[in-house]
Design an enzyme around this catalytic site. Structure first.
Site, PDB file in Angstrom:
ATOM      1  CE1 TYR A 137       1.760  -0.204  -6.245  1.00  0.00           C
ATOM      2  CE2 TYR A 137       2.422   0.848  -4.195  1.00  0.00           C
ATOM      3  CZ  TYR A 137       1.801   0.912  -5.430  1.00  0.00           C
ATOM      4  OH  TYR A 137       1.234   2.101  -5.849  1.00  0.00           O
ATOM      5  CB  SER A 158       3.702   4.416  -4.681  1.00  0.00           C
ATOM      6  OG  SER A 158       3.121   4.205  -3.402  1.00  0.00           O
TER       7      SER A 158
END
Length: 268
Positions: free
Chosen positions: A179, A156
């Site tokens: 995350y 990401s």
């Protein structure tokens, strides 16, 4: 010298895609199958995995299989490569696409930093980082035997840069520490494995998508688009070419890289 069509051809190879029944995962399965690969679709939802596998087989005429596996179940995870090889004849491509993105019922996820839960942190790292480690480790003998093994991890942009929290103001959305930390760890694991597995002719690379449009709060979308050089959010289709490049012999001399597919988000 091989033609481009030959370099991108995956006929006779087998791919395993985790999170394969999800939006991006399904697009990856399509891209691999369209170029000739047999595809194993792994997802926590076994029924959706089987439905996706059936749809891919029907559309592209390749062999497929669906696997319902919880990536937090390590014994089940490490058993997967052998099952895929037995059913589909080997394993050449591994795509770690599944991710912990807050769909769990665990608390302490999308909230202020002081309220983010250690248990939820651990759950995120288990799915986003530990499971890929265990799966790659279990798949290594098969990828080595392939002679052109390719691992593609899905990271990401938030594994590369910190979040702009102003994007989320006035919405129910957020950006938990776990995350970004887990995706950053996956990117570094990619580099580590590339150097260690390179002598076995196993390439390990990463794709780090930016934001993908999926019905997010309009306030978030407007802010995100304004901040993105290409002035739009991404789509699942935007990810297919990157995956095909890294999975195939188009990138035969590429390993240890992180390809950012983010509309220029990280170029500022």
């Amino acid at each position: 010298m091989k033609k481009i069509k030959e370099l991108m051809d995956l006929s006779g190879r087998t791919a395993l895609v985790t999170g394969g029944a999800g939006y991006i995962g399904h697009a990856f399965c399509d891209a691999l199958a369209e170029n000739g690969a047999n595809v194993a679709v792994l997802d926590i939802d076994g029924l959706r995995a089987e439905e996706t596998a059936d749809a891919v087989a029907s559309e592209y005429g390749v062999k497929t299989m669906g696997l319902g596996v919880d990536l937090a179940d390590t014994p089940a995870v490490v058993a997967v490569p052998a099952k895929v090889a037995e059913a589909l004849g080997g394993l050449d491509i591994l795509v770690n696409c599944a991710g912990f993105v807050g769909t769990s019922k665990l608390s302490g996820w999308v909230t202020e930093f002081e309220e983010q839960s250690v248990d939820t942190w651990r759950a995120a790292l288990e799915t986003n980082l530990t499971a890929p480690f265990a799966l790659i480790q279990a798949a290594t003998p098969l990828l080595r035997a392939s002679g052109h093994g390719s691992v593609v991890n899905i990271g990401s942009t938030y594994g590369v840069v910190g979040p702009d929290m102003s994007l989320y103001e006035g919405t129910a959305m957020g950006n938990p520490a776990a995350y970004g930390a887990s995706k950053g760890g996956l990117t570094q694991l990619t580099r580590w494995l590339a150097t260690v597995l390179g002598p076995d002719n196993i390439r390990v690379n990463c794709i780090s998508p930016g934001g993908v449009a999926r019905g997010q709060d309009p306030k978030f979308v407007e802010r995100y688009v304004t901040r993105t050089p290409l002035k739009r959010m991404g789509t699942e289709e935007d990810m297919k070419g990157a995956l095909l490049y890294l999975a195939s012999d188009l990138s035969a001399y590429v390993t240890g890289q992180n390809l950012l597919v983010d509309g220029g988000w990280t170029a500022w």
